[in-house]
Enzyme design. Structure first.
Site, PDB file in Angstrom:
ATOM      1  N   GLU A   1       1.167  -1.445   0.054  1.00 32.62           N
ATOM      2  CA  GLU A   1      -0.490   0.164   0.149  1.00 32.62           C
ATOM      3  C   GLU A   1       1.018   0.932  -0.197  1.00 32.62           C
ATOM      4  OE1 GLU A   1       0.423  -1.526   4.691  1.00 32.62           O
ATOM      5  OE2 GLU A   1       0.268  -2.087   2.538  1.00 32.62           O
TER       6      GLU A   1
ATOM      7  N   HIS B   1      -8.047  -4.170  -1.226  1.00 30.37           N
ATOM      8  CA  HIS B   1      -7.459  -3.873  -0.294  1.00 30.37           C
ATOM      9  C   HIS B   1      -6.195  -3.001   0.491  1.00 30.37           C
ATOM     10  CE1 HIS B   1      -5.684  -6.842   3.145  1.00 30.37           C
ATOM     11  NE2 HIS B   1      -4.605  -5.707   3.052  1.00 30.37           N
ATOM     12  N   GLU B   2      -5.769  -2.787  -1.216  1.00 26.15           N
ATOM     13  CA  GLU B   2      -4.656  -1.531  -0.878  1.00 26.15           C
ATOM     14  C   GLU B   2      -5.109  -0.523  -0.745  1.00 26.15           C
ATOM     15  OE1 GLU B   2      -1.818  -2.856  -0.119  1.00 26.15           O
ATOM     16  OE2 GLU B   2      -2.213  -5.397  -0.927  1.00 26.15           O
TER      17      GLU B   2
ATOM     18  N   HIS C   1      -6.228   0.555   2.928  1.00 29.70           N
ATOM     19  CA  HIS C   1      -4.549   1.398   2.772  1.00 29.70           C
ATOM     20  C   HIS C   1      -5.082   2.336   3.478  1.00 29.70           C
ATOM     21  CE1 HIS C   1      -3.099  -2.020   5.502  1.00 29.70           C
ATOM     22  NE2 HIS C   1      -2.800  -3.061   4.704  1.00 29.70           N
TER      23      HIS C   1
ATOM     24  N   GLU D   1      -4.116  -4.537   9.273  1.00 31.80           N
ATOM     25  CA  GLU D   1      -4.676  -5.933   8.894  1.00 31.80           C
ATOM     26  C   GLU D   1      -5.846  -5.975   8.929  1.00 31.80           C
ATOM     27  OE1 GLU D   1      -3.534  -5.728   5.557  1.00 31.80           O
ATOM     28  OE2 GLU D   1      -1.285  -5.175   5.964  1.00 31.80           O
TER      29      GLU D   1
ATOM     30  N   ASP E   1       8.924  -9.651  10.251  1.00 39.72           N
ATOM     31  CA  ASP E   1       8.820 -11.236   8.983  1.00 39.72           C
ATOM     32  C   ASP E   1       8.320 -12.304   9.370  1.00 39.72           C
ATOM     33  OD1 ASP E   1       9.438  -9.176   7.214  1.00 39.72           O
ATOM     34  OD2 ASP E   1      11.516  -9.288   7.211  1.00 39.72           O
TER      35      ASP E   1
ATOM     36  N   TYR F   1      -4.895 -10.165   9.427  1.00 41.24           N
ATOM     37  CA  TYR F   1      -5.993  -9.604   8.245  1.00 41.24           C
ATOM     38  C   TYR F   1      -7.068 -10.589   8.767  1.00 41.24           C
ATOM     39  CZ  TYR F   1      -1.412  -8.880   5.483  1.00 41.24           C
ATOM     40  OH  TYR F   1      -0.366  -8.360   4.793  1.00 41.24           O
TER      41      TYR F   1
END
Length: 613
Positions: A269, A293-294, A297, A316, A374, A382
């Site tokens: 995003e 979705h993006e 954001h 998320e 990460d 999400y």
């Protein structure tokens, strides 16, 4: 490892003592040595009297000089790099003169990136579609901005930026910012809305654009740009729908950049310029919901941001929740509920495989004291997060009650970084003088935020579209090939999303009767899977082929794994192959051959999946 600082376990910076307000970036892009060379001038706001030092995050950065700029004079300052943490980076200490006062402070750092900076991907011409020019792009989320520039690499800090980028004249440079002006081989950028460091982004390649709407274009290499414009033609409608839901769009421009196949995520995003994977090009717009979705954001994540990645669900979970509402407004409530139910299938699979050995990472709010973002990355924030919001919405009286709160929340915390307690406080505050306040007393916050596994309560969804996929998965998992061949019901028309969900449910079936070559061929013929351009379909088919142990189709599976390095696809494929003794050596050999073509975030996690790290 322990927590690197009070505010953010994954960052050495100390935002409670000093914050970045604006950064001026100067970069010369060196394709030959795969480095960015140049400087960053940070305008800091010092919050603490007599601050002795500034701590910044770096990762494999070669700092040449650090200079304090004050009243027209330049004062060199001492600096050193220390305290390396594997896969996280190091601490850059800048020593300040005694008696540094509160207020504004300007420091310039001259530096160059490592040739293998974890946040940059350099492609040679052969790795691009056009085959004639090199390509470079960044991926800074979650903690890779520190490999691109020395900075306070924590979402607790937001700053504006401008940049001057020198690059080969025949290439186009784009950033997560507006283009201020263009000169041959030099592009000027400005981002006037404060952003966290992970949203600094750059891409340089032989790129062209097509118009999608008044303030929207799609960028890509020439060979695919028209297909991209067609695939993402609904972008302006999605943007308008999102604005109706969330409030004014503050970023002015909304462009898409369709990335090379080595891009590790579905989308990123980056403000003004969303990066998306080419695996969305299905030819029928069926995977364009990633763009929704993006777009979401732009409010949830970019405008209101998690203070650190322990509260990643605030980015998320909210974004999936808003994305599903965009889909619902464009395609209807049944489709909205079907997507949310499909997400739960995906979550179940994630818990069963990726997170089976780390149940503590299945909580909504995680502890990252001894784990990098990460390594903690999964579908939990999400899907568990968006399910929690849907539960709250239903509890409080539905969208007509909850959507005005959502707008109020986004307005209240715009341009800020927050933790879960801030959201909780805003919710109670908003409803405290209404007839809904007793309902909030029913919410077990500890259970939702700290319980492991699936969401503790599954809201009541419309299951009509989902039941079709459930029935098909039951049929295909319990019937023999001969029984299926004579069953006319398996040929009933279903939507592409129902097909994806049915294949996902089939993968999740504990036992599949006669899962052999004949059954896979019948599946392919019944639903025309062999011809499908849809990456989500091909991904699930390949996982079923692995489960059927069809060793003669191993080349085809590896070809799919090499066709894109989107982690959503390649991680489960490699995980599945690692559990198949006959195929694992070929999977490991293939991975070692191509891992240098992957971004660090992707190769690092697959190494762990394959047990190589």
């Amino acid at each position: 490892m322990g927590r690197l600082s009070n505010v953010d376990p994954s960052s050495y910076s100390e935002p409670e003592l000093i914050t970045t307000e604006h950064s001026s970036i100067n970069w010369k892009v060196d394709f030959e040595s795969t480095k960015l060379r140049g400087s960053v001038l940070h305008k800091f706001n010092v919050l603490s009297s007599n601050l002795e030092k500034i701590l910044l995050d770096v990762r494999d950065i070669d700092v040449k000089n650090a200079t304090l700029l004050a009243g027209g004079t330049e004062l060199p300052i001492n600096y050193f790099i220390s305290d390396p943490v594997p896969d996280m980076g190091q601490k850059l200490t800048l020593e300040l003169p005694t008696g540094t006062a509160k207020g504004s402070l300007n420091v310039r750092i001259d530096y160059e990136t490592a040739s293998n900076a974890s946040g940059l991907q350099w492609l040679n011409p052969a790795q691009t579609l056009g085959k004639k020019h090199p390509y470079m792009f960044s991926q800074c989320q979650a903690i890779h901005a520190r490999s691109v520039l020395p900075c306070q690499d924590t979402p607790a800090v937001k700053f504006t930026y401008n940049a001057v980028v020198e690059h080969p004249t025949e290439l186009t440079a784009l950033m997560s910012a507006l283009i201020d002006k263009n000169e041959p081989g030099k592009t000027y950028f400005k981002q006037e809305v404060p952003i966290p460091a992970y949203l600094v982004a750059i891409a340089i390649g032989k790129l062209v654009s097509r118009r999608l709407g008044d303030n929207s274009n799609v960028w890509a290499e020439e060979a695919i740009v028209d297909a991209c414009a067609e695939e993402f033609s609904e972008t302006s409608t999605m943007l308008k729908t999102a604005s109706d839901l969330c409030g004014p769009y503050v970023w002015k421009q909304y462009d898409l950049l369709v990335m090379p196949p080595s891009f590790p995520f579905g989308g990123m995003e980056n403000p003004c310029l969303t990066f998306v994977t080419p695996t969305l090009l299905a030819g029928d717009k069926s995977l364009a919901n990633v763009v929704a979705h993006e777009i979401a954001h732009s409010w949830t994540g970019n405008l209101v941001t998690n203070k650190n990645f322990e509260h990643f669900w605030l980015n998320e979970g909210f974004t999936v929740f808003v994305e599903s509402k965009i889909v619902g407004r464009m395609q209807g409530a049944k489709e909205l509920d079907f997507r949310m139910l499909s997400n739960l299938t995906e979550l179940q699979e994630c818990l069963r495989t990726q997170l089976s050995d780390t149940p503590e990472l299945t909580r909504l709010v995680v502890d990252l004291s001894n784990c990098g973002p990460d390594d903690a990355f999964s579908s939990v924030p999400y899907i568990k997060g968006s399910t929690f919001l849907r539960y709250l919405e239903d509890l409080l009286g539905g969208p007509s009650v909850f959507e005005p709160f959502l707008r109020d929340y986004l307005k209240k915390f715009a341009y800020k970084s927050i933790v879960t307690d801030d959201f909780k406080g805003a919710l109670y505050d908003y409803f405290k003088d209404t007839d809904k306040k007793d309902k909030l007393g029913l919410v077990d916050w500890d259970l939702w935020l700290k319980c492991e596994g699936m969401p503790p309560i599954i809201p009541k969804f419309d299951e009509s579209l989902s039941n079709v996929t459930k029935d098909l998965a039951t049929k295909w998992s319990t019937k023999t090939v001969d029984e299926l061949t004579s069953d006319a019901n398996i040929k009933q028309p279903i939507s592409i999303h129902q097909l994806i969900e049915f294949l996902g449910k089939l993968i999740e079936s504990k036992d599949i009767v006669e899962l052999n070559e004949r059954k896979i061929e019948l599946l392919e013929n019944t639903y025309n899977l062999g011809q499908s351009k849809n990456a989500e379909v091909r991904f699930r088919l390949n996982r079923l082929i692995i489960r059927a142990r069809l060793i003669k189709r191993l080349d085809e599976i590896i070809e799919f794994a090499n066709s894109n390095f989107r982690m959503k696809f390649c991680r489960p494929i490699y995980r599945d192959l690692s559990e198949w003794p006959e195929a694992k050596p070929a999977a490991v050999k293939n991975f070692l051959n191509i891992k240098d073509q992957m971004m660090a975030v992707c190769s690092h996690t697959i190494e762990k999946d394959l047990g190589l790290k």
